[in-house]
Design a protein around this motif. Sequence first.
Motif, mmCIF file in Angstrom:
data_model
loop_
_atom_site.group_PDB
_atom_site.id
_atom_site.type_symbol
_atom_site.label_atom_id
_atom_site.label_comp_id
_atom_site.label_asym_id
_atom_site.label_seq_id
_atom_site.Cartn_x
_atom_site.Cartn_y
_atom_site.Cartn_z
ATOM 1 N N LEU A 1 0.970 -1.331 0.082
ATOM 2 C CA LEU A 1 0.090 -0.080 0.011
ATOM 3 C C LEU A 1 0.789 1.206 -0.020
ATOM 4 N N PRO A 2 1.819 1.350 0.874
ATOM 5 C CA PRO A 2 2.678 2.612 0.892
ATOM 6 C C PRO A 2 3.162 2.863 -0.616
ATOM 7 N N PHE A 3 3.408 2.071 -1.479
ATOM 8 C CA PHE A 3 3.819 2.454 -2.928
ATOM 9 C C PHE A 3 2.733 3.011 -3.632
ATOM 10 N N ALA A 4 1.698 2.554 -3.424
ATOM 11 C CA ALA A 4 0.492 2.519 -4.391
ATOM 12 C C ALA A 4 -0.068 4.141 -3.971
ATOM 13 N N LEU A 5 0.077 4.491 -2.965
ATOM 14 C CA LEU A 5 -0.600 5.674 -2.320
ATOM 15 C C LEU A 5 0.222 7.044 -2.724
ATOM 16 N N PRO A 6 -0.147 7.828 -3.358
ATOM 17 C CA PRO A 6 0.488 8.924 -3.822
ATOM 18 C C PRO A 6 1.029 9.622 -2.524
ATOM 19 N N THR A 7 2.253 10.006 -2.530
ATOM 20 C CA THR A 7 2.704 10.267 -1.374
ATOM 21 C C THR A 7 2.409 11.514 -0.684
ATOM 22 N N ALA A 8 1.775 12.413 -1.549
ATOM 23 C CA ALA A 8 1.129 13.554 -0.724
ATOM 24 C C ALA A 8 -0.087 13.086 0.011
ATOM 25 N N VAL A 9 -0.875 12.368 -0.277
ATOM 26 C CA VAL A 9 -2.130 11.715 0.148
ATOM 27 C C VAL A 9 -1.718 10.959 1.489
ATOM 28 N N ILE B 1 -0.685 13.392 4.087
ATOM 29 C CA ILE B 1 -2.223 14.198 4.924
ATOM 30 C C ILE B 1 -2.643 13.261 5.921
ATOM 31 N N ALA B 2 -2.716 11.856 5.501
ATOM 32 C CA ALA B 2 -3.309 10.951 6.126
ATOM 33 C C ALA B 2 -2.353 10.733 7.542
ATOM 34 N N LEU B 3 -1.022 10.778 7.382
ATOM 35 C CA LEU B 3 -0.267 10.548 8.545
ATOM 36 C C LEU B 3 -0.313 11.762 9.515
ATOM 37 N N PHE C 1 6.899 4.644 6.907
ATOM 38 C CA PHE C 1 5.651 4.507 5.973
ATOM 39 C C PHE C 1 6.189 3.971 4.668
ATOM 40 N N PHE D 1 4.310 17.314 4.782
ATOM 41 C CA PHE D 1 2.961 17.538 5.503
ATOM 42 C C PHE D 1 3.140 17.524 7.078
ATOM 43 N N GLY E 1 15.262 10.485 -0.756
ATOM 44 C CA GLY E 1 14.808 11.359 -1.855
ATOM 45 C C GLY E 1 13.272 11.545 -1.512
#
Lengths: 269, 273
Positions: free
Chosen positions: B99-107, B110-112, B146, B214, B207
């Motif tokens: 899941l951490p790969f698939a989630l666009p990092t900005a999202v 914000i969730a974290l 994460f 965020f 990187g």
Amino acid sequence: MLPGFKLSLGLGVFYLSLIVLLPAITLVLQTLEISWDEFVFYLTDPRLIAAFKVTFAAAACASLFNGALGLLLAWILVRYEFPGKKLVDTLVDLPFALPTAVAGLTLSALFAQNGWLGRWLVPLDIKVSYTFIGIVIAMLFTSIPFVVRTLQPVLEDLSPEYEEAAASLGASRSQIFRRIILPHIRPALLIGMALSFVRSLGEFGAVIFIAGNMPYETEVVSLMIFTYIGEYNYPAAAAVAMLILAASLLLLLVIQVIQSYYGRRHRKI
Amino acid sequence: MSRPSVIPGFGLSLGYAAFYASLIVFIPLAFLFAKAFTLTWAEFWQTVLDPQAIASYRLSLGAAFIGALINLVFGFIVAWVLVRYQFFGKKIVDALVDLPFALPTAVAGIALTSLYAPQGWVGQWLTPLGIKVAYTPLGVIVALTFIGLPFVVRTVQPVLEELEKEIEEAAASLGANRWHTFRRILLPALLPALLTGFALAFARAVGEYGSVVFISGNMPFRTEITPLLIVSKLEQYNYAGAAALAVVLLMFSFVLLLLINLLQHWSSKRAGA
């Protein structure tokens, strides 16, 4: 050998839920802040659907290229000795360490009309910057370590004797590859390709600089998500991200099913 | 050096791979170096040795290292559980790992942040204990842990699957205790994969930008990571300055990755011996 089932399962699940599950649940809750109608409205936006098509197609191309050429690169790094090998081996990981925005800018400068590579490609009428190819290249760059690194340990385990035995029994090269090597490396290859695909779906920094971001043509999903975030529309961003997640999970499940099918077949032989 | 090879001979396949690797990896990196050195030496050192930049290297590299270390330990346990045990919902847990790969990092960021902010689900329990996560270096570590989670799990999993249980049983029947079996049998076989996973998680964390900005609060000297400095230079169209900082980040990462690589080489040679 590790402390029994319960303790390690407990630790593993605890860690996963703390690090992964909680943020995922937060995401679901953020999505729930909008009504069903709004949800449908955001997700059926034709611009978003076009962006999904571009993103999926580009990520698929990138992971296929990565699969083929990553296998080659891993093969070389495992089987051959040549000067500077350790250096090459180390450089494979560097695309990860480069902030993706820098990667994107660098790639777009390279492929621009007066760039190092662009100046050779543009006269041949091959445009990379601001096209679909540019997106694929940016995704390739950011995900190249995946296939190489998942294959390397498995290839190291595969001793050349098997191939020699097969060859001495009269197998042709393609037979050896298909019957001996491929079954052995398939799980790792599939995992590597799936990871690179999934990673490419979410990639933002590297892609936007080279993609040109024309709606309906070269706009990727993560850019649309970022636009929503810029407007402080977190629920919409979460809703679109959920869709990417769902697609990724589906893909990973399909791969697992394929793997367990091959795994079973492999064992029977 | 003439092993029968299945993939067309050494020369040809080395050629292909070198071409591909150079096109995708080396040329952009070379270009980046060239860009950084369009600055004069004085300008370069001034950009790179700025106290704010130095503080950011420390945070970026330190947090990436700690995050990768956490993932090394727990990623191994997760991989172990996924390979060796059968339990209800295993496929779902397995899929969750990526899941951490698939989630666009900005999202993800914000969730974290909403989780670990003082009023958030997790934050509200931690704040009374005096533990602040959001807007502190700890938050940076959480975000980097994460995004690096899948690496160790996914590199160790295939190797663990190849490793037969019988070997451990044999060791046990010959009188090795658990710790012995782990150290002498499992660890040598798994070490290369573990190190690879660690290196990837570390490199990726160095990187990382989207998820960290965020949750970190971006206070100069305290919670500002190098990629953020780089992006703010890019936003001022200071491409050469951004490239200079990126080059420094890459050099640090390169040295550490090279060390890991040598360690790995040494350990796999020892395992083979």
